[in-house]
Motif scaffolding. Structure first.
Motif, PDB file in Angstrom:
ATOM      1  N   ARG A   3      -9.478 -13.586  14.105  1.00 24.81           N
ATOM      2  CA  ARG A   3      -9.149 -12.265  14.630  1.00 24.81           C
ATOM      3  C   ARG A   3      -7.860 -12.309  15.445  1.00 24.81           C
ATOM      4  O   ARG A   3      -7.535 -13.316  16.061  1.00 24.81           O
ATOM      5  CB  ARG A   3     -10.293 -11.734  15.502  1.00 24.81           C
ATOM      6  CG  ARG A   3     -11.523 -11.319  14.697  1.00 24.81           C
ATOM      7  CD  ARG A   3     -12.551 -10.651  15.582  1.00 24.81           C
ATOM      8  NE  ARG A   3     -13.756 -10.296  14.835  1.00 24.81           N
ATOM      9  CZ  ARG A   3     -13.916  -9.144  14.192  1.00 24.81           C
ATOM     10  NH1 ARG A   3     -12.951  -8.241  14.202  1.00 24.81           N
ATOM     11  NH2 ARG A   3     -15.029  -8.888  13.541  1.00 24.81           N
ATOM     12  N   CYS A   4      -7.171 -11.191  15.467  1.00 26.89           N
ATOM     13  CA  CYS A   4      -5.920 -11.068  16.203  1.00 26.89           C
ATOM     14  C   CYS A   4      -6.198 -11.132  17.716  1.00 26.89           C
ATOM     15  O   CYS A   4      -7.085 -10.437  18.210  1.00 26.89           O
ATOM     16  CB  CYS A   4      -5.263  -9.740  15.848  1.00 26.89           C
ATOM     17  SG  CYS A   4      -3.805  -9.370  16.827  1.00 26.89           S
ATOM     18  N   PRO A   5      -5.445 -11.963  18.453  1.00 22.51           N
ATOM     19  CA  PRO A   5      -5.678 -12.068  19.896  1.00 22.51           C
ATOM     20  C   PRO A   5      -5.244 -10.813  20.651  1.00 22.51           C
ATOM     21  O   PRO A   5      -5.548 -10.659  21.828  1.00 22.51           O
ATOM     22  CB  PRO A   5      -4.803 -13.253  20.311  1.00 22.51           C
ATOM     23  CG  PRO A   5      -3.730 -13.315  19.271  1.00 22.51           C
ATOM     24  CD  PRO A   5      -4.351 -12.822  17.990  1.00 22.51           C
ATOM     25  N   CYS A   6      -4.568  -9.904  19.958  1.00 24.61           N
ATOM     26  CA  CYS A   6      -4.119  -8.661  20.601  1.00 24.61           C
ATOM     27  C   CYS A   6      -5.067  -7.510  20.300  1.00 24.61           C
ATOM     28  O   CYS A   6      -5.574  -6.869  21.216  1.00 24.61           O
ATOM     29  CB  CYS A   6      -2.699  -8.333  20.119  1.00 24.61           C
ATOM     30  SG  CYS A   6      -2.102  -6.728  20.636  1.00 24.61           S
ATOM     31  N   CYS A   7      -5.329  -7.239  19.017  1.00 21.39           N
ATOM     32  CA  CYS A   7      -6.095  -6.038  18.660  1.00 21.39           C
ATOM     33  C   CYS A   7      -7.467  -6.344  18.081  1.00 21.39           C
ATOM     34  O   CYS A   7      -8.264  -5.433  17.885  1.00 21.39           O
ATOM     35  CB  CYS A   7      -5.289  -5.171  17.697  1.00 21.39           C
ATOM     36  SG  CYS A   7      -5.172  -5.862  16.023  1.00 21.39           S
ATOM     37  N   GLY A   8      -7.751  -7.613  17.765  1.00 18.75           N
ATOM     38  CA  GLY A   8      -9.076  -7.977  17.262  1.00 18.75           C
ATOM     39  C   GLY A   8      -9.237  -7.854  15.755  1.00 18.75           C
ATOM     40  O   GLY A   8     -10.294  -8.187  15.218  1.00 18.75           O
ATOM     41  N   GLU A  28       1.780 -12.167  10.262  1.00 15.47           N
ATOM     42  CA  GLU A  28       1.898 -10.877  10.961  1.00 15.47           C
ATOM     43  C   GLU A  28       0.543 -10.185  10.969  1.00 15.47           C
ATOM     44  O   GLU A  28      -0.148 -10.140   9.946  1.00 15.47           O
ATOM     45  CB  GLU A  28       2.925  -9.988  10.235  1.00 15.47           C
ATOM     46  CG  GLU A  28       3.041  -8.601  10.851  1.00 15.47           C
ATOM     47  CD  GLU A  28       4.148  -7.756  10.211  1.00 15.47           C
ATOM     48  OE1 GLU A  28       4.894  -8.282   9.352  1.00 15.47           O
ATOM     49  OE2 GLU A  28       4.247  -6.579  10.577  1.00 15.47           O
ATOM     50  N   CYS A  29       0.161  -9.631  12.108  1.00 14.17           N
ATOM     51  CA  CYS A  29      -1.051  -8.808  12.145  1.00 14.17           C
ATOM     52  C   CYS A  29      -0.704  -7.444  11.562  1.00 14.17           C
ATOM     53  O   CYS A  29       0.158  -6.740  12.081  1.00 14.17           O
ATOM     54  CB  CYS A  29      -1.587  -8.660  13.569  1.00 14.17           C
ATOM     55  SG  CYS A  29      -2.993  -7.503  13.641  1.00 14.17           S
ATOM     56  N   GLY A  30      -1.373  -7.084  10.479  1.00  9.43           N
ATOM     57  CA  GLY A  30      -1.099  -5.820   9.792  1.00  9.43           C
ATOM     58  C   GLY A  30      -1.521  -4.607  10.611  1.00  9.43           C
ATOM     59  O   GLY A  30      -1.139  -3.488  10.300  1.00  9.43           O
ATOM     60  N   HIS A  31      -2.312  -4.830  11.651  1.00  8.53           N
ATOM     61  CA  HIS A  31      -2.753  -3.730  12.504  1.00  8.53           C
ATOM     62  C   HIS A  31      -1.753  -3.449  13.629  1.00  8.53           C
ATOM     63  O   HIS A  31      -1.339  -2.324  13.824  1.00  8.53           O
ATOM     64  CB  HIS A  31      -4.111  -4.063  13.130  1.00  8.53           C
ATOM     65  CG  HIS A  31      -5.280  -3.600  12.320  1.00  8.53           C
ATOM     66  ND1 HIS A  31      -5.475  -3.965  11.009  1.00  8.53           N
ATOM     67  CD2 HIS A  31      -6.335  -2.795  12.641  1.00  8.53           C
ATOM     68  CE1 HIS A  31      -6.587  -3.409  10.563  1.00  8.53           C
ATOM     69  NE2 HIS A  31      -7.133  -2.692  11.530  1.00  8.53           N
ATOM     70  N   CYS A  32      -1.407  -4.503  14.416  1.00  6.18           N
ATOM     71  CA  CYS A  32      -0.621  -4.257  15.634  1.00  6.18           C
ATOM     72  C   CYS A  32       0.805  -4.802  15.558  1.00  6.18           C
ATOM     73  O   CYS A  32       1.620  -4.504  16.431  1.00  6.18           O
ATOM     74  CB  CYS A  32      -1.339  -4.819  16.858  1.00  6.18           C
ATOM     75  SG  CYS A  32      -1.388  -6.617  16.905  1.00  6.18           S
ATOM     76  N   GLY A  33       1.114  -5.616  14.532  1.00  4.17           N
ATOM     77  CA  GLY A  33       2.496  -6.031  14.306  1.00  4.17           C
ATOM     78  C   GLY A  33       2.972  -7.252  15.077  1.00  4.17           C
ATOM     79  O   GLY A  33       4.156  -7.574  15.021  1.00  4.17           O
TER      80      GLY A  33
END
Ligand SMILES: [Zn+2]
Length: 319
Positions: A3-8, A28-33
């Motif tokens: 999981r992304c450490p920023c947005c999960g 790249e996290c496709g959710h938060c960039g």
């Protein structure tokens, strides 16, 4: 997938931005960039980076960091630590409004709690049967919101409508069109910013205090739509469908589109929006309701019953 450490989100992908702005091994996290080094995520180095670098003061994104951000992604990363970003200089301000420029972020970070909140209207989409459960919650909600609109799926208001100085009830048949119902709520709102909830949703712990501050932060950069992670609690168990981002905090001028899976449609699309990981919507469901809802959506809009969504709702959260 981690999981992304920023947005999960579990949404890491290879992208052209990785080798250009970070290193080929980054994702790249496709959710938060944000751009992340997967090895640093696995080793715990990311945790140290967030704890030591994402603090009040000046932040400069450095090429050797395990997370690389430009101005737009830094806003969301900072919010995940309850920090507000203030871009330093004209180029950084431009980058904040025009993601994703290949320009390492350079910003002042300050505690979000120092921002003066702007007033927010709460709109709740509900049915007559929901009023019995909603009415006892209104005194508490009135302490938290300047303006509350109950958008009732009905042709006329009930004989004994819920009372409250700040509560208004608007009867309007939903007629299977969620976007139209939300838009009627947007129009009815008295405040410039509007939070839209359903009757089976509530705000996560600590979210209310930050809502008006995040709206003020959006105002400062011309953003008009904010995505909130939604915690789906199925029979009280957090589901794996997370962060299930819902763009429900919007400027009143924003309109929704889409009959069933409605979404706001700001002028420049997602560029006018950002995710606020510090906010949360709690969605209270039962497994039986998940099955029934999926079947109902399929009926309203064939092929859009979203079976993968149903499966992720019925699976408990995996970190
Ligand atoms: Zn992310």
């Amino acid at each position: 997938m981690m999981r992304c450490p920023c947005c999960g989100a579990r949404d890491f992908r290879r992208s052209e931005r990785c080798p250009a702005e970070a290193a080929p091994g980054f994702r790249e996290c496709g959710h938060c960039g944000i751009l992340v080094d997967p090895h640093a995520l696995a080793s715990g180095e990311i945790e140290t980076f967030l704890r030591t670098r994402l603090v009040a003061g000046t932040f400069v994104s450095r090429r050797r960091d395990p997370i690389i951000v430009e101005s737009y992604a830094l806003r969301t990363l900072a919010l995940s630590r309850r920090l507000a970003l203030s871009p330093l200089g004209a180029a950084q301000r431009h980058a904040l409004c025009h993601p994703y420029q290949p320009l390492p972020a350079n910003a002042a970070l300050s505690p979000l709690a120092m921002i003066d909140p702007v007033p927010v209207t709460l709109v709740i989409l509900c049915r007559p049967v929901d009023l019995k459960c909603l009415t006892p919650q209104l005194p508490e909600l009135e302490r938290r919101f300047d303006d509350i609109v109950l958008m009732l799926d009905a042709t006329m208001t009930p004989q004994t409508p819920p009372r409250g100085d700040r509560v208004r009830l608007v009867a309007r048949p939903l007629a299977g069109n969620f976007a139209a119902q939300r838009n009627a709520g947007q129009v009815a709102a008295k405040c410039d910013w509007v939070l839209q909830l359903d009757a089976d949703e509530s705000l996560g712990a600590g979210t209310h205090a930050d809502l008006g501050r995040v709206a003020a932060l959006a105002d400062s950069a011309g953003a008009v739509s904010v995505g909130l992670p939604r915690r789906n609690l199925v029979d009280c168990v957090l589901a794996d469908l997370y962060p299930d981002v819902q763009y429900r905090l919007n400027h009143r001028t924003v309109q929704f589109e889409g009959t069933v899976h409605e979404r706001p449609a700001p002028p420049r699309g997602w560029r006018d929006s950002f995710i606020a990981p510090n906010l949360a919507i709690d969605h209270h469901l039962t497994a039986a309701h998940v099955e029934a809802r999926s079947a109902r959506y399929e009926q309203l809009s064939p092929g859009k019953g979203r079976m993968f969504e149903r499966d992720a709702l019925l699976t408990p959260y995996r970190p």
